[in-house]
Design a protein around this motif. Sequence first.
Motif, PDB file in Angstrom:
ATOM      1  N   SER A   2      41.772  41.626  61.908  1.00 36.02           N
ATOM      2  CA  SER A   2      42.867  40.675  62.069  1.00 36.02           C
ATOM      3  C   SER A   2      42.433  39.555  63.015  1.00 36.02           C
ATOM      4  CB  SER A   2      44.095  41.384  62.641  1.00 36.02           C
ATOM      5  OG  SER A   2      43.916  41.664  64.014  1.00 36.02           O
ATOM      6  N   SER A  56      55.293  33.465  64.501  1.00 32.75           N
ATOM      7  CA  SER A  56      54.947  32.505  63.464  1.00 32.75           C
ATOM      8  C   SER A  56      56.057  31.464  63.359  1.00 32.75           C
ATOM      9  CB  SER A  56      54.758  33.220  62.126  1.00 32.75           C
ATOM     10  OG  SER A  56      54.395  32.297  61.127  1.00 32.75           O
ATOM     11  N   ARG A  58      57.130  27.894  61.190  1.00 34.28           N
ATOM     12  CA  ARG A  58      56.837  26.994  60.077  1.00 34.28           C
ATOM     13  C   ARG A  58      56.757  25.572  60.614  1.00 34.28           C
ATOM     14  NH1 ARG A  58      59.708  27.103  54.265  1.00 34.28           N
ATOM     15  NH2 ARG A  58      58.644  25.301  53.414  1.00 34.28           N
ATOM     16  N   SER A  62      53.920  23.991  53.600  1.00 39.95           N
ATOM     17  CA  SER A  62      52.887  24.980  53.252  1.00 39.95           C
ATOM     18  C   SER A  62      52.004  25.356  54.444  1.00 39.95           C
ATOM     19  CB  SER A  62      52.021  24.453  52.114  1.00 39.95           C
ATOM     20  OG  SER A  62      51.375  23.259  52.515  1.00 39.95           O
ATOM     21  N   SER A  63      52.554  25.270  55.645  1.00 40.65           N
ATOM     22  CA  SER A  63      51.751  25.697  56.795  1.00 40.65           C
ATOM     23  C   SER A  63      52.628  26.244  57.918  1.00 40.65           C
ATOM     24  CB  SER A  63      50.879  24.551  57.312  1.00 40.65           C
ATOM     25  OG  SER A  63      51.681  23.490  57.750  1.00 40.65           O
ATOM     26  N   HIS A  64      52.026  27.121  58.664  1.00 45.00           N
ATOM     27  CA  HIS A  64      52.682  27.747  59.817  1.00 45.00           C
ATOM     28  C   HIS A  64      51.759  27.656  61.030  1.00 45.00           C
ATOM     29  CE1 HIS A  64      55.250  29.524  56.748  1.00 45.00           C
ATOM     30  NE2 HIS A  64      56.071  29.873  57.724  1.00 45.00           N
ATOM     31  N   ARG A  66      50.751  30.096  64.129  1.00 42.16           N
ATOM     32  CA  ARG A  66      50.901  31.446  64.675  1.00 42.16           C
ATOM     33  C   ARG A  66      50.490  31.451  66.135  1.00 42.16           C
ATOM     34  NH1 ARG A  66      48.821  35.680  60.102  1.00 42.16           N
ATOM     35  NH2 ARG A  66      50.508  35.296  58.631  1.00 42.16           N
ATOM     36  N   ARG A 146      47.893  27.978  60.245  1.00 42.91           N
ATOM     37  CA  ARG A 146      47.667  28.736  59.006  1.00 42.91           C
ATOM     38  C   ARG A 146      48.282  27.974  57.852  1.00 42.91           C
ATOM     39  NH1 ARG A 146      50.511  32.374  55.848  1.00 42.91           N
ATOM     40  NH2 ARG A 146      49.183  33.809  54.699  1.00 42.91           N
ATOM     41  N   SER A 147      47.444  27.617  56.887  1.00 42.78           N
ATOM     42  CA  SER A 147      47.926  26.943  55.680  1.00 42.78           C
ATOM     43  C   SER A 147      47.947  27.946  54.534  1.00 42.78           C
ATOM     44  CB  SER A 147      47.018  25.773  55.322  1.00 42.78           C
ATOM     45  OG  SER A 147      47.028  24.812  56.337  1.00 42.78           O
ATOM     46  N   HIS A 148      48.885  27.748  53.632  1.00 45.10           N
ATOM     47  CA  HIS A 148      48.955  28.636  52.463  1.00 45.10           C
ATOM     48  C   HIS A 148      49.404  27.875  51.250  1.00 45.10           C
ATOM     49  CE1 HIS A 148      53.298  28.951  53.406  1.00 45.10           C
ATOM     50  NE2 HIS A 148      52.882  29.026  54.645  1.00 45.10           N
TER      51      HIS A 148
END
Length: 148
Positions: A2, A56, A58, A62-64, A66, A146-148
């Motif tokens: 992790s 986390s 937002r 499309s990104s957060h 953390r 973090r992008s998703h």
Amino acid sequence: MSVQADIITALVASLDAVTFTATAATVLVESKNFPSYTIEDLEDPVICVTDGSIESERIARSSHMRDYAVEIYLARHTPAEADCDVMLELLEELLGKLEDHYWPGITWPTGVTSPQTIVCEKNPGEGLEERNVWRAGIVVTFKVPRSH
């Protein structure tokens, strides 16, 4: 592993490479999931790194962001007043190292930079009065996108 475990591994390796000048004693740096020490274990200073919270937030569709908190415990059996003074100096030195975040030769996880916040509480739970154990609890928070 992790991201938080990678941060802990990098932080332990980084702190273990430091030659602390506030004390002539050897400073033990280690990671434990459930830190527990006896008085005998604390004859020399101990820095124990363990996991803390993960938050986390937002920041876009499309990104957060953390926030990975890592908890650091600094402790030593301090039977004399002068020992407490040395521990305070060691704490200041440790905080400076964390703030500087300069660790030559140590690879940190991608996206992890210097800590966003560092919070320190000295002698929580009356440890100094009860067993002559000087201790500090430090929470260091790293922000990682973090992008998703």
